[in-house]
Design a protein around this motif. Structure first.
Motif, short mmCIF file in Angstrom:
data_model
loop_
_atom_site.label_atom_id
_atom_site.label_comp_id
_atom_site.label_asym_id
_atom_site.label_seq_id
_atom_site.Cartn_x
_atom_site.Cartn_y
_atom_site.Cartn_z
N ASP A 33 -2.09 -2.17 -6.49
CA ASP A 33 -1.63 -3.07 -6.94
C ASP A 33 -2.27 -3.94 -5.79
O ASP A 33 -0.80 -4.35 -5.47
CB ASP A 33 -1.18 -3.48 -8.20
N LYS A 35 -2.38 -6.96 -5.42
CA LYS A 35 -1.66 -8.57 -5.48
C LYS A 35 -0.12 -8.48 -5.89
O LYS A 35 0.76 -9.60 -5.33
CB LYS A 35 -1.95 -8.79 -6.98
N LYS A 36 0.63 -7.16 -5.59
CA LYS A 36 1.88 -7.44 -5.44
C LYS A 36 1.87 -6.43 -3.92
O LYS A 36 1.40 -5.94 -3.44
CB LYS A 36 1.85 -6.11 -6.55
N GLU A 37 3.33 -6.67 -3.93
CA GLU A 37 3.96 -6.10 -2.13
C GLU A 37 3.53 -4.54 -2.22
O GLU A 37 4.00 -3.34 -3.14
CB GLU A 37 5.41 -5.84 -2.23
N ILE A 38 2.39 -4.28 -1.21
CA ILE A 38 2.28 -3.08 -1.78
C ILE A 38 3.21 -1.91 -0.96
O ILE A 38 3.29 -0.46 -1.41
CB ILE A 38 0.90 -2.54 0.12
N ASN A 40 6.54 -1.10 -1.12
CA ASN A 40 7.56 -1.26 -2.63
C ASN A 40 6.43 0.00 -3.50
O ASN A 40 6.81 0.91 -3.50
CB ASN A 40 7.52 -2.38 -3.09
N GLN A 41 5.39 -0.31 -3.57
CA GLN A 41 4.43 0.83 -4.40
C GLN A 41 3.59 2.13 -3.41
O GLN A 41 4.02 3.01 -4.14
CB GLN A 41 3.17 0.26 -4.97
#
Length: 98
Positions: A33, A35-38, A40-41
């Motif tokens: 996503d 919109k969230k921190e890349i 960590n994902q």
């Protein structure tokens, strides 16, 4: 050759493998996503992928050990070839019928 040197040689060969890099570039964007921190994902996806790969290799190594002890103890290598051939034949049939 030292075991540590072999380990690092294999590690660097795996990390710098272009097929692996292309695989991750093609697979991961579907699950990230923006919109969230890349980072960590990406770390979660990478660690999950590595953990599942580790488990698969662990199971494969355990089954290999069992087959080595039980199947190859005597003259059972022909049986092992027949069983694995039947498994591949059944998998081919499943692929054709799907």
């Amino acid at each position: 050759m030292k075991k540590s040197k072999l380990f690092y040689q294999g590690l660097f060969a795996s990390l710098l493998n272009p097929k692996t890099i292309v695989f991750f570039i093609a697979l991961f964007p579907q699950f990230i996503d923006i919109k969230k921190e890349i980072l960590n994902q990406f770390l979660i996806l990478s660690l999950t992928f590595c953990f599942i790969g580790f488990l698969i290799h662990l199971v494969y190594a355990n089954f290999s050990s069992i087959f080595k002890e039980k199947m190859l103890a005597g003259n059972n290598f022909a049986k092992l070839n027949k069983v694995s051939g039947c498994i591949f034949f059944l998998l081919a049939i499943l692929l054709i019928t799907q």
